[in-house]
Design a protein around this motif. Structure first.
Motif, PDB file in Angstrom:
ATOM      1  N   SER A 238      66.955  34.688  34.587  1.00  0.00           N
ATOM      2  CA  SER A 238      66.882  35.860  35.451  1.00  0.00           C
ATOM      3  C   SER A 238      65.472  36.015  36.000  1.00  0.00           C
ATOM      4  CB  SER A 238      67.284  37.120  34.678  1.00  0.00           C
ATOM      5  OG  SER A 238      66.264  37.480  33.759  1.00  0.00           O
ATOM      6  N   THR A 239      65.349  36.749  37.093  1.00  0.00           N
ATOM      7  CA  THR A 239      64.030  37.120  37.611  1.00  0.00           C
ATOM      8  C   THR A 239      63.656  38.525  37.138  1.00  0.00           C
ATOM      9  OG1 THR A 239      64.996  37.952  39.670  1.00  0.00           O
ATOM     10  CG2 THR A 239      64.283  35.655  39.640  1.00  0.00           C
ATOM     11  N   LYS A 240      64.668  39.370  36.938  1.00  0.00           N
ATOM     12  CA  LYS A 240      64.429  40.724  36.443  1.00  0.00           C
ATOM     13  C   LYS A 240      64.473  40.726  34.913  1.00  0.00           C
ATOM     14  CE  LYS A 240      66.496  42.769  40.573  1.00  0.00           C
ATOM     15  NZ  LYS A 240      67.575  43.642  41.116  1.00  0.00           N
ATOM     16  N   THR A 241      63.946  41.774  34.328  1.00  0.00           N
ATOM     17  CA  THR A 241      63.859  41.844  32.868  1.00  0.00           C
ATOM     18  C   THR A 241      64.960  42.724  32.288  1.00  0.00           C
ATOM     19  OG1 THR A 241      62.374  43.752  32.921  1.00  0.00           O
ATOM     20  CG2 THR A 241      61.356  41.572  32.959  1.00  0.00           C
ATOM     21  N   GLY A 242      65.223  42.530  30.991  1.00  0.00           N
ATOM     22  CA  GLY A 242      66.116  43.397  30.239  1.00  0.00           C
ATOM     23  C   GLY A 242      67.470  43.616  30.888  1.00  0.00           C
ATOM     24  N   PRO A 243      67.985  44.859  30.826  1.00  0.00           N
ATOM     25  CA  PRO A 243      69.321  45.125  31.342  1.00  0.00           C
ATOM     26  C   PRO A 243      69.443  44.933  32.851  1.00  0.00           C
ATOM     27  CG  PRO A 243      68.232  47.166  30.709  1.00  0.00           C
ATOM     28  CD  PRO A 243      67.385  46.048  30.190  1.00  0.00           C
ATOM     29  N   ALA A 244      68.343  45.090  33.585  1.00  0.00           N
ATOM     30  CA  ALA A 244      68.384  44.806  35.025  1.00  0.00           C
ATOM     31  C   ALA A 244      68.621  43.316  35.262  1.00  0.00           C
ATOM     32  CB  ALA A 244      67.090  45.264  35.699  1.00  0.00           C
ATOM     33  N   GLY A 245      67.965  42.467  34.443  1.00  0.00           N
ATOM     34  CA  GLY A 245      68.210  41.026  34.523  1.00  0.00           C
ATOM     35  C   GLY A 245      69.626  40.668  34.091  1.00  0.00           C
ATOM     36  N   TRP A 246      70.133  41.363  33.088  1.00  0.00           N
ATOM     37  CA  TRP A 246      71.515  41.175  32.608  1.00  0.00           C
ATOM     38  C   TRP A 246      72.485  41.425  33.760  1.00  0.00           C
ATOM     39  CZ3 TRP A 246      76.404  42.650  31.081  1.00  0.00           C
ATOM     40  CH2 TRP A 246      76.899  42.168  29.864  1.00  0.00           C
ATOM     41  N   ASN A 247      72.284  42.535  34.447  1.00  0.00           N
ATOM     42  CA  ASN A 247      73.129  42.891  35.586  1.00  0.00           C
ATOM     43  C   ASN A 247      72.988  41.873  36.706  1.00  0.00           C
ATOM     44  OD1 ASN A 247      74.863  45.270  36.434  1.00  0.00           O
ATOM     45  ND2 ASN A 247      73.499  45.140  38.200  1.00  0.00           N
ATOM     46  N   GLU A 248      71.752  41.481  36.977  1.00  0.00           N
ATOM     47  CA  GLU A 248      71.450  40.507  38.030  1.00  0.00           C
ATOM     48  C   GLU A 248      72.205  39.199  37.830  1.00  0.00           C
ATOM     49  OE1 GLU A 248      67.578  37.721  39.294  1.00  0.00           O
ATOM     50  OE2 GLU A 248      67.508  39.015  37.519  1.00  0.00           O
ATOM     51  N   MET A 249      72.320  38.749  36.597  1.00  0.00           N
ATOM     52  CA  MET A 249      72.919  37.451  36.319  1.00  0.00           C
ATOM     53  C   MET A 249      74.432  37.519  36.120  1.00  0.00           C
ATOM     54  SD  MET A 249      70.280  35.618  36.621  1.00  0.00           S
ATOM     55  CE  MET A 249      70.809  34.004  36.032  1.00  0.00           C
ATOM     56  N   ILE A 250      74.915  38.589  35.483  1.00  0.00           N
ATOM     57  CA  ILE A 250      76.340  38.651  35.156  1.00  0.00           C
ATOM     58  C   ILE A 250      77.212  38.894  36.384  1.00  0.00           C
ATOM     59  CG2 ILE A 250      78.088  40.128  34.041  1.00  0.00           C
ATOM     60  CD1 ILE A 250      77.022  38.079  32.158  1.00  0.00           C
ATOM     61  N   LEU A 251      76.813  39.765  37.287  1.00  0.00           N
ATOM     62  CA  LEU A 251      77.690  40.094  38.418  1.00  0.00           C
ATOM     63  C   LEU A 251      78.033  38.869  39.269  1.00  0.00           C
ATOM     64  CD1 LEU A 251      76.416  43.614  39.553  1.00  0.00           C
ATOM     65  CD2 LEU A 251      78.638  43.035  38.553  1.00  0.00           C
ATOM     66  N   PRO A 252      77.060  38.056  39.718  1.00  0.00           N
ATOM     67  CA  PRO A 252      77.439  36.864  40.486  1.00  0.00           C
ATOM     68  C   PRO A 252      78.147  35.818  39.643  1.00  0.00           C
ATOM     69  CG  PRO A 252      75.051  36.948  40.175  1.00  0.00           C
ATOM     70  CD  PRO A 252      75.594  38.254  39.722  1.00  0.00           C
ATOM     71  N   LEU A 253      77.777  35.714  38.372  1.00  0.00           N
ATOM     72  CA  LEU A 253      78.441  34.746  37.504  1.00  0.00           C
ATOM     73  C   LEU A 253      79.924  35.067  37.357  1.00  0.00           C
ATOM     74  CD1 LEU A 253      76.990  33.405  34.161  1.00  0.00           C
ATOM     75  CD2 LEU A 253      79.381  34.045  34.336  1.00  0.00           C
ATOM     76  N   VAL A 254      80.229  36.331  37.162  1.00  0.00           N
ATOM     77  CA  VAL A 254      81.638  36.748  37.034  1.00  0.00           C
ATOM     78  C   VAL A 254      82.383  36.517  38.330  1.00  0.00           C
ATOM     79  CG1 VAL A 254      83.143  38.742  36.727  1.00  0.00           C
ATOM     80  CG2 VAL A 254      81.259  38.354  35.142  1.00  0.00           C
ATOM     81  N   SER A 255      81.735  36.809  39.458  1.00  0.00           N
ATOM     82  CA  SER A 255      82.373  36.567  40.751  1.00  0.00           C
ATOM     83  C   SER A 255      82.683  35.099  40.953  1.00  0.00           C
ATOM     84  CB  SER A 255      81.486  37.073  41.888  1.00  0.00           C
ATOM     85  OG  SER A 255      81.348  38.466  41.836  1.00  0.00           O
ATOM     86  N   ASP A 256      81.737  34.245  40.570  1.00  0.00           N
ATOM     87  CA  ASP A 256      81.949  32.790  40.682  1.00  0.00           C
ATOM     88  C   ASP A 256      83.116  32.345  39.800  1.00  0.00           C
ATOM     89  OD1 ASP A 256      79.821  32.651  42.382  1.00  0.00           O
ATOM     90  OD2 ASP A 256      78.413  31.821  40.909  1.00  0.00           O
ATOM     91  N   GLN A 257      83.167  32.856  38.569  1.00  0.00           N
ATOM     92  CA  GLN A 257      84.233  32.461  37.652  1.00  0.00           C
ATOM     93  C   GLN A 257      85.590  32.955  38.146  1.00  0.00           C
ATOM     94  OE1 GLN A 257      83.824  30.524  34.705  1.00  0.00           O
ATOM     95  NE2 GLN A 257      81.850  30.184  35.685  1.00  0.00           N
ATOM     96  N   ALA A 258      85.619  34.160  38.699  1.00  0.00           N
ATOM     97  CA  ALA A 258      86.865  34.723  39.188  1.00  0.00           C
ATOM     98  C   ALA A 258      87.397  33.947  40.390  1.00  0.00           C
ATOM     99  CB  ALA A 258      86.670  36.186  39.561  1.00  0.00           C
ATOM    100  N   ASP A 259      86.452  33.358  41.149  1.00  0.00           N
ATOM    101  CA  ASP A 259      86.858  32.589  42.338  1.00  0.00           C
ATOM    102  C   ASP A 259      87.190  31.138  42.031  1.00  0.00           C
ATOM    103  OD1 ASP A 259      86.475  34.830  43.878  1.00  0.00           O
ATOM    104  OD2 ASP A 259      84.441  34.275  44.496  1.00  0.00           O
ATOM    105  N   THR A 260      86.928  30.701  40.777  1.00  0.00           N
ATOM    106  CA  THR A 260      87.183  29.318  40.402  1.00  0.00           C
ATOM    107  C   THR A 260      88.602  29.168  39.861  1.00  0.00           C
ATOM    108  OG1 THR A 260      84.862  28.991  39.797  1.00  0.00           O
ATOM    109  CG2 THR A 260      86.456  27.404  38.916  1.00  0.00           C
ATOM    110  N   PRO A 261      89.435  28.310  40.480  1.00  0.00           N
ATOM    111  CA  PRO A 261      90.807  28.149  40.003  1.00  0.00           C
ATOM    112  C   PRO A 261      90.817  27.626  38.574  1.00  0.00           C
ATOM    113  CG  PRO A 261      90.520  27.120  42.166  1.00  0.00           C
ATOM    114  CD  PRO A 261      89.162  27.481  41.662  1.00  0.00           C
ATOM    115  N   ALA A 262      91.779  28.074  37.773  1.00  0.00           N
ATOM    116  CA  ALA A 262      91.921  27.569  36.412  1.00  0.00           C
ATOM    117  C   ALA A 262      92.218  26.095  36.431  1.00  0.00           C
ATOM    118  CB  ALA A 262      93.030  28.322  35.691  1.00  0.00           C
ATOM    119  N   GLY A 263      91.601  25.360  35.461  1.00  0.00           N
ATOM    120  CA  GLY A 263      91.773  23.912  35.413  1.00  0.00           C
ATOM    121  C   GLY A 263      93.055  23.510  34.738  1.00  0.00           C
TER     122      GLY A 263
END
Length: 263
Positions: A238-263
Motif C-alpha cells: 500500500s501507499t497509505k498507512t494503517g486502515p486507510a492503506g487497508w481500504n486502498e488495497m482491498i477495494l480494488p482487489l475485491v473488484s478484480d476478484q469479483a470480475d474474474t471468472p471462476a476457474g
C-alpha cells in the motif's frame, strides 16, 4: 453458494488499526464491501481473545473466527472471552516445574500485575488487564545470558513447549502460528483463495502463505524487506498507512476478484 470465493486474514496493530489512534474507521468501506459479498474477515493478531472479542464485535465481524496470540489459538465465531483458557494454566505449570536455575531467568505476563504489564508495554490499564487474560501463550522477557536461554528453551521443548523470539518478547506456547491456522480456517469456511494483510516482520509468514499478500505501509515500524513472490505481483504494498492503506488495497482487489471468472 457464496458471492466470492475469498477469505481475508488481517493483522490488527498498524494494519487494520491505526498505529497511533487504534481507529479502524477508514477501512469501513472495504469491510462493508466484503460483508456484502459474504467474504470472511479473520482477525489475526498477537492480542488475546479478551482483547480481540470487543474489537471484532465493534467491527461487525463476530460471525467469523479470529486467530489469537500469534496463532497459538483460535477465538470461535460469536464467542467472548473473559477468563484464561485451559492451555495457559498447563503452560504455567510446565514453567513452574523447571529447575529454578532455568526458570529464574524468565519473567512473563503471569508473573506481573496488570500495572506492571501496563508499565512495560505502554498499554492503558484496561488494555493491560485484557492482555493478561491469556489462553494459549506466555510472552515474557529473558533476563539471563544466551547460554541460559538456550538451555531454558531446550528444557521447554522436551515438554512440548515452543519458544519464539520476537522483537521484544520470548513467547512460549504449545505451538501454532498465524500461517498454520490459515488453511485450517479457509477449509472450514469453504474458501480456496486467501488474502492476508500485515505491516511487520512477524506477518511475513502469513503474507507469503496467502495467495495474495498485502504489506500495509507503516513508517513507525521496522518494515518488511522484499518478500518471495513480490516481483511477480503476488505480494503487494500500500501507499497509505494503517486502515486507510487497508481500504486502498482491498477495494480494488475485491473488484478484480469479483470480475474474474471462476476457474
Amino acid at each position: 453458494m457464496t458471492a466470492l470465493d475469498l477469505i481475508v486474514f488481517s493483522d490488527l496493530d498498524g494494519t487494520l488499526l491505526d498505529h497511533a489512534t487504534y481507529d479502524w474507521s477508514p477501512a469501513r468501506p472495504a469491510l462493508d464491501r466484503l460483508a456484502a459479498l459474504d467474504v470472511p474477515v479473520v482477525l489475526a493478531s498477537s492480542k488475546t481473545a479478551a482483547e480481540i472479542a470487543p474489537l471484532r464485535r465493534e467491527m461487525g465481524l463476530e460471525r467469523w473466527p479470529a486467530i489469537v496470540e500469534n496463532g497459538a489459538g483460535l477465538l470461535p465465531a460469536g464467542q467472548g472471552a473473559d477468563a484464561p483458557g485451559p492451555e495457559y494454566p498447563r503452560l504455567r505449570a510446565v514453567l513452574k516445574g523447571l529447575p529454578e536455575t532455568l526458570r529464574a531467568g524468565f519473567e512473563g505476563f503471569g508473573d506481573w500485575s496488570d500495572a506492571e504489564v501496563a508499565r512495560r508495554t505502554g498499554l492503558p490499564p484496561e488494555s493491560a488487564r485484557l492482555a493478561r487474560i491469556r489462553a494459549f501463550s506466555e510472552p515474557g522477557i529473558w533476563g539471563g545470558d544466551d547460554a541460559g536461554r538456550d538451555a531454558f528453551v531446550a528444557a521447554l521443548a522436551a515438554q512440548g513447549v515452543s519458544a519464539r523470539l520476537g522483537g521484544r518478547y520470548l513467547t512460549l506456547s504449545f505451538g501454532g502460528t498465524k500461517a498454520d491456522r490459515m488453511a485450517e480456517l479457509a477449509t472450514s469456511l469453504g474458501r480456496t483463495r486467501m488474502v492476508a494483510l500485515g505491516d511487520a516482520p512477524n506477518d511475513a509468514e502469513m503474507l507469503t502463505t496467502a495467495d495474495i499478500g498485502v504489506v500495509i505501509a507503516n513508517p513507525h515500524g521496522p518494515g518488511l524487506p522484499e518478500l518471495p513472490g513480490e516481483a511477480a505481483g503476488r505480494i503487494r504494498r500500500s501507499t497509505k498507512t494503517g486502515p486507510a492503506g487497508w481500504n486502498e488495497m482491498i477495494l480494488p482487489l475485491v473488484s478484480d476478484q469479483a470480475d474474474t471468472p471462476a476457474g
